[in-house]
Design a protein around this motif. Structure first.
Motif, PDB file in Angstrom:
ATOM      1  N   GLU A  35       0.875  -1.179   0.000  1.00 26.06           N
ATOM      2  CA  GLU A  35       0.000   0.000   0.000  1.00 26.06           C
ATOM      3  C   GLU A  35       0.911   1.227   0.000  1.00 26.06           C
ATOM      4  OE1 GLU A  35      -3.271   1.228  -0.074  1.00 26.06           O
ATOM      5  OE2 GLU A  35      -2.164   3.119   0.140  1.00 26.06           O
ATOM      6  N   ASP A 308     -12.881  -1.283  -6.186  1.00 24.79           N
ATOM      7  CA  ASP A 308     -12.992  -0.112  -7.057  1.00 24.79           C
ATOM      8  C   ASP A 308     -12.108  -0.229  -8.301  1.00 24.79           C
ATOM      9  OD1 ASP A 308     -14.814   0.994  -5.330  1.00 24.79           O
ATOM     10  OD2 ASP A 308     -13.846   2.964  -5.271  1.00 24.79           O
ATOM     11  N   LEU A 321     -17.928  -0.402  -1.471  1.00 23.72           N
ATOM     12  CA  LEU A 321     -17.088  -1.275  -0.646  1.00 23.72           C
ATOM     13  C   LEU A 321     -17.734  -2.648  -0.489  1.00 23.72           C
ATOM     14  CD1 LEU A 321     -14.559  -1.545   1.108  1.00 23.72           C
ATOM     15  CD2 LEU A 321     -15.905  -0.686   3.023  1.00 23.72           C
TER      16      LEU A 321
HETATM   17  C1  LIG Z   1     -18.447   9.731   0.094  1.00 24.85           C
HETATM   18  C2  LIG Z   1     -18.407   8.261  -0.197  1.00 24.85           C
HETATM   19  C3  LIG Z   1     -19.328   7.460   0.425  1.00 24.85           C
HETATM   20  C4  LIG Z   1     -19.308   6.095   0.168  1.00 24.85           C
HETATM   21  N1  LIG Z   1     -20.215   5.318   0.818  1.00 24.85           N
HETATM   22  C5  LIG Z   1     -20.184   3.963   0.637  1.00 24.85           C
HETATM   23  C6  LIG Z   1     -21.023   3.089   1.432  1.00 24.85           C
HETATM   24  O1  LIG Z   1     -21.806   3.528   2.288  1.00 24.85           O
HETATM   25  N2  LIG Z   1     -20.903   1.732   1.230  1.00 24.85           N
HETATM   26  C7  LIG Z   1     -20.015   1.232   0.301  1.00 24.85           C
HETATM   27  O2  LIG Z   1     -19.954  -0.011   0.151  1.00 24.85           O
HETATM   28  N3  LIG Z   1     -19.200   2.048  -0.444  1.00 24.85           N
HETATM   29  C8  LIG Z   1     -19.243   3.388  -0.290  1.00 24.85           C
HETATM   30  N4  LIG Z   1     -18.352   4.196  -0.963  1.00 24.85           N
HETATM   31  C9  LIG Z   1     -17.371   3.611  -1.897  1.00 24.85           C
HETATM   32  C10 LIG Z   1     -16.130   3.089  -1.185  1.00 24.85           C
HETATM   33  O3  LIG Z   1     -15.483   4.108  -0.461  1.00 24.85           O
HETATM   34  C11 LIG Z   1     -15.168   2.478  -2.186  1.00 24.85           C
HETATM   35  O4  LIG Z   1     -15.904   1.593  -2.991  1.00 24.85           O
HETATM   36  C12 LIG Z   1     -14.048   1.715  -1.454  1.00 24.85           C
HETATM   37  O5  LIG Z   1     -13.153   2.600  -0.830  1.00 24.85           O
HETATM   38  C13 LIG Z   1     -13.263   0.847  -2.423  1.00 24.85           C
HETATM   39  O6  LIG Z   1     -12.274   0.152  -1.716  1.00 24.85           O
HETATM   40  P1  LIG Z   1     -10.997  -0.418  -2.465  1.00 24.85           P
HETATM   41  O7  LIG Z   1     -10.183  -1.066  -1.392  1.00 24.85           O
HETATM   42  O8  LIG Z   1     -11.422  -1.200  -3.640  1.00 24.85           O
HETATM   43  O9  LIG Z   1     -10.261   0.856  -3.049  1.00 24.85           O
HETATM   44  P2  LIG Z   1      -9.594   2.076  -2.290  1.00 24.85           P
HETATM   45  O10 LIG Z   1     -10.283   2.362  -1.005  1.00 24.85           O
HETATM   46  O11 LIG Z   1      -9.510   3.168  -3.301  1.00 24.85           O
HETATM   47  O12 LIG Z   1      -8.139   1.543  -1.952  1.00 24.85           O
HETATM   48  C14 LIG Z   1      -7.169   1.367  -2.953  1.00 24.85           C
HETATM   49  C15 LIG Z   1      -5.803   1.520  -2.326  1.00 24.85           C
HETATM   50  O13 LIG Z   1      -4.811   1.164  -3.286  1.00 24.85           O
HETATM   51  C16 LIG Z   1      -3.691   1.992  -3.092  1.00 24.85           C
HETATM   52  N5  LIG Z   1      -2.869   1.983  -4.298  1.00 24.85           N
HETATM   53  C17 LIG Z   1      -3.217   2.397  -5.549  1.00 24.85           C
HETATM   54  N6  LIG Z   1      -2.197   2.224  -6.407  1.00 24.85           N
HETATM   55  C18 LIG Z   1      -1.172   1.691  -5.682  1.00 24.85           C
HETATM   56  C19 LIG Z   1       0.141   1.294  -5.999  1.00 24.85           C
HETATM   57  N7  LIG Z   1       0.643   1.436  -7.227  1.00 24.85           N
HETATM   58  N8  LIG Z   1       0.921   0.773  -5.030  1.00 24.85           N
HETATM   59  C20 LIG Z   1       0.456   0.643  -3.768  1.00 24.85           C
HETATM   60  N9  LIG Z   1      -0.797   1.023  -3.397  1.00 24.85           N
HETATM   61  C21 LIG Z   1      -1.603   1.529  -4.350  1.00 24.85           C
HETATM   62  C22 LIG Z   1      -4.300   3.348  -2.767  1.00 24.85           C
HETATM   63  O14 LIG Z   1      -3.376   4.162  -2.086  1.00 24.85           O
HETATM   64  C23 LIG Z   1      -5.501   2.957  -1.908  1.00 24.85           C
HETATM   65  O15 LIG Z   1      -5.214   2.990  -0.530  1.00 24.85           O
HETATM   66  C24 LIG Z   1     -18.343   5.552  -0.741  1.00 24.85           C
HETATM   67  C25 LIG Z   1     -17.409   6.376  -1.364  1.00 24.85           C
HETATM   68  C26 LIG Z   1     -17.429   7.720  -1.100  1.00 24.85           C
HETATM   69  C27 LIG Z   1     -16.404   8.590  -1.763  1.00 24.85           C
END
Ligand SMILES: Cc1cc2nc3c(=O)[nH]c(=O)nc-3n(C[C@H](O)[C@H](O)[C@H](O)COP(=O)(O)OP(=O)(O)OC[C@H]3O[C@@H](n4cnc5c(N)ncnc54)[C@H](O)[C@@H]3O)c2cc1C
Length: 578
Positions: A35, A308, A321
């Protein structure tokens, strides 16, 4: 320069990457998670965790710690629409509509009949540290924050990546058999040239994370408050819950052509929602674009996109999420089966085949639910936007007016706002997702028509569907049907009181194929605790159901079979792609 050789490289330590680490550890699969940030998210982001996701957390032993920090159900039973939260004006502080939500009010019994797990609400800025602790407790060496994947190559044999340790600048090499891209779509998909299909700039959203004492006005059971005509929403973020919440988020959409407010104007808008003088401390204001995109493919050779990275959607219905956690629930057992050697790599092709269609449905649903807020605005009289202030004032006073037209306005609004049940009461959408093709054997039965508004969950053991929850008694303990699959089990076979032949077949097939098949003999080893299993199992007492480690039904036989061992072996071989 250090070199790491691990079965799985996870890129991204957000909620989805951390959960991948937890699941792989539970399956005994070594891995490395990189990360780029030094710490977990500073933004509240996702907060609603739906019952299916909580079932997954429960399966991996972390639901209790999430419930301990999450909002109690009594504080998340209602969403409401108001003019303002408070204020002295004639139309200030008025509730326009209240809707029960998330199975946390009168529908609790219905939700609880279908799932052991109620939903909860815990913002990502509190969930992710908890997941990080849980991941590190299972494999401290595996989780490396402050490390960024720079590039990678992959071929038939594996993945080779370079990772920079950001504090020292040192570059390390990693060799892995598989790569899980949980990077939010920042790195892996773009490097592979995987297109995200769909609109990326639907509307700009502003999220202000604030602290304020709103305890004098916030209603006990309310989890989300929407404001009309101003158009924002307020959500408590804890850490204490209910009216005493110390932190809140305020969300505003900026529609195309509208000016983007600066930080001072945003604070003024929050003041308008609240409607009275309150001290507000702004912790962070973030601007982000609502997207509605799906990866054109979820897999490229030995690389998989999850969370995502595979789908990004508007936050309405809270599917972001939740869908991501459900992606890795589908992928993790398959990676474990392949890496332990009891399934060939072909099993992994079913990940995209199964999850991409669920991703598509959820992307479209979230967009549909977001658009429905415009219908609600219209139902209040607020279309076209923007309206002159004096017209808005007439709409508000007209809404509360005595007489025929006032009553008609209120009735129209109630009728339309009730359709937002697609966002707040979507039990079928949240729990009823099913796979048509993949690691399963279809039995040719027709799929139920389903509730078009996504509300009424219909338990079924049709292959591809989530195994219905029912309470069983076993050795003096009460177990959910979801508690049966163990981490060592390839599959679970459930049969009824006349299903002895299936148990013998399971032992024979397990021996022949070299896989663990857990068995449940309802009426002998296990008992239907309250008759619910009998009501939802859809098989005869001599039928059988084969369940995957992710608690989806893989195959079923509605009654006995002349050659149960052959039938079962054929099913297990298809499910494990052997
Ligand atoms: C305001 C808001 C409200 C929301 N409400 C909801 C809700 O109520 N329920 C719900 O299910 N979803 C909700 N969501 C959506 C949810 O936040 C996202 O779907 C979720 O964060 C996705 O998780 P993820 O782990 O796939 O990606 P992310 O949280 O984006 O994590 C990806 C990680 O990868 C890391 N990364 C990227 N490239 C690299 C690299 N090259 N090397 C190392 N690390 C890297 C990044 O730094 C990041 O930490 C909401 C979103 C927002 C903005």
């Amino acid at each position: 320069m250090a070199h790491f050789d691990v079965p799985v490289l996870i890129v991204g330590g957000g909620g989805v990457g951390l959960m991948t680490s937890i699941m792989l550890s539970e399956y005994g699969i070594d891995h490395l998670l990189v990360e780029r940030h030094d710490s977990t998210s500073e933004l509240p982001k996702a907060h609603y965790l739906n019952p299916r996701t909580m079932e997954i957390f429960r399966q991996f032993g972390i639901a209790d710690s999430i419930y301990a920090r999450g909002i109690p159900l009594r504080h998340m039973s209602k969403v409401e629409w108001r003019t303002t939260l408070a204020g002295d004006g004639p139309f200030d502080g008025k509730q326009l509509f209240e809707m029960e939500c998330f199975g946390a009010g009168d529908s609790t019994a219905d939700y609880r009949r279908n799932s052991v797990c109620p939903p909860t609400n815990l913002p990502q800025l509190r969930l992710e540290p908890l997941l990080l602790d849980q991941a590190q407790a299972r494999n401290a060496e595996a989780v490396k924050f402050g490390n960024e994947l720079l590039d990678f190559t992959h071929d038939d044999q594996g993945v080779t990546a370079s990772v920079r340790h950001l504090a020292s600048g040192e570059i390390h090499s990693v060799r892995a058999q598989y790569l899980v891209g949980a990077d939010g779509g920042k790195t892996i998909g773009p490097m592979l040239g995987i297109n995200m299909v769909g609109p990326t700039k639907i509307f700009e959203t502003i999220t202000a994370h604030i602290s304020a004492d709103l305890s004098s006005w916030w209603n006990e059971g309310v989890i989300i408050s929407h404001f009309l005509p101003s158009g924002g929403r307020l959500v408590p973020m804890g850490p204490t819950w209910g009216p005493d919440s110390q932190e809140w988020t305020a969300h505003f959409a900026v529609f195309p052509g509208d000016p983007v407010p600066d930080d001072g104007e945003i604070v003024a808008k929050i003041g308008e929602l609240i409607g009275t003088d309150v001290d507000i401390t702004v912790k962070k204001i973030s601007h982000w674009w609502a997207e509605s995109v799906l990866a054109e493919r979820y897999q490229d050779g030995r690389v998989f996109l999850v969370g995502d990275a595979a789908h990004r959607l508007p936050p309405t219905t809270g599917l972001g999420l939740n869908t991501g956690i459900q992606d890795v629930h589908n992928l993790a057992w398959k990676l474990a089966a392949v890496l332990r050697g009891y399934a060939p790599p072909g099993l992994l092709d079913s990940y995209g085949a199964e999850r991409q269609l669920v991703g598509l449905r959820n992307v479209e649903w979230a967009m549909f639910a977001a658009q429905n807020h415009l219908a609600i605005d219209a139902g209040f009289g607020l279309i076209p936007f923007p309206l002159p202030a004096e017209v808005e004032a007439l709409i508000v006073s007209g809404f509360f007016a005595d007489g025929v037209v006032g009553e008609a306005r209120r009735t129209r609004f109630r009728t339309i706002v009730a359709t937002q049940c697609i966002e707040f009461c979507a039990q079928e959408l949240e729990m009823g997702y099913a796979y048509a093709n993949g690691a399963l054997v279809s039995d040719g039965s027709a799929s139920a028509t389903g509730d078009p508004l996504g509300q009424v969950y219909q338990p079924t053991t049709r292959p591809g569907h989530r195994l219905p929850h029912a309470w069983l008694e076993h050795a003096g303990q009460r177990l959910s049907t979801h508690d049966i699959a163990g981490v060592e089990d390839a599959v679970v076979l459930i049969t009824g009181s006349r299903g002895g032949a299936w148990l013998a077949a399971a032992a024979e097939v397990a021996e022949k194929l070299g896989v663990n098949i857990a068995t449940v003999h309802i009426g002998t080893t296990h008992h239907d605790a309250d008759g619910h299993w009998g009501a939802v199992c859809e098989i005869e007492e001599d039928g059988a159901i084969l369940v995957r480690p992710d608690n989806h039904v893989a195959w079923r036989s509605l009654s006995s079979d002349d050659q149960p061992a052959l039938a079962l072996a054929a099913a297990v071989e298809v499910v494990l792609a052997r």
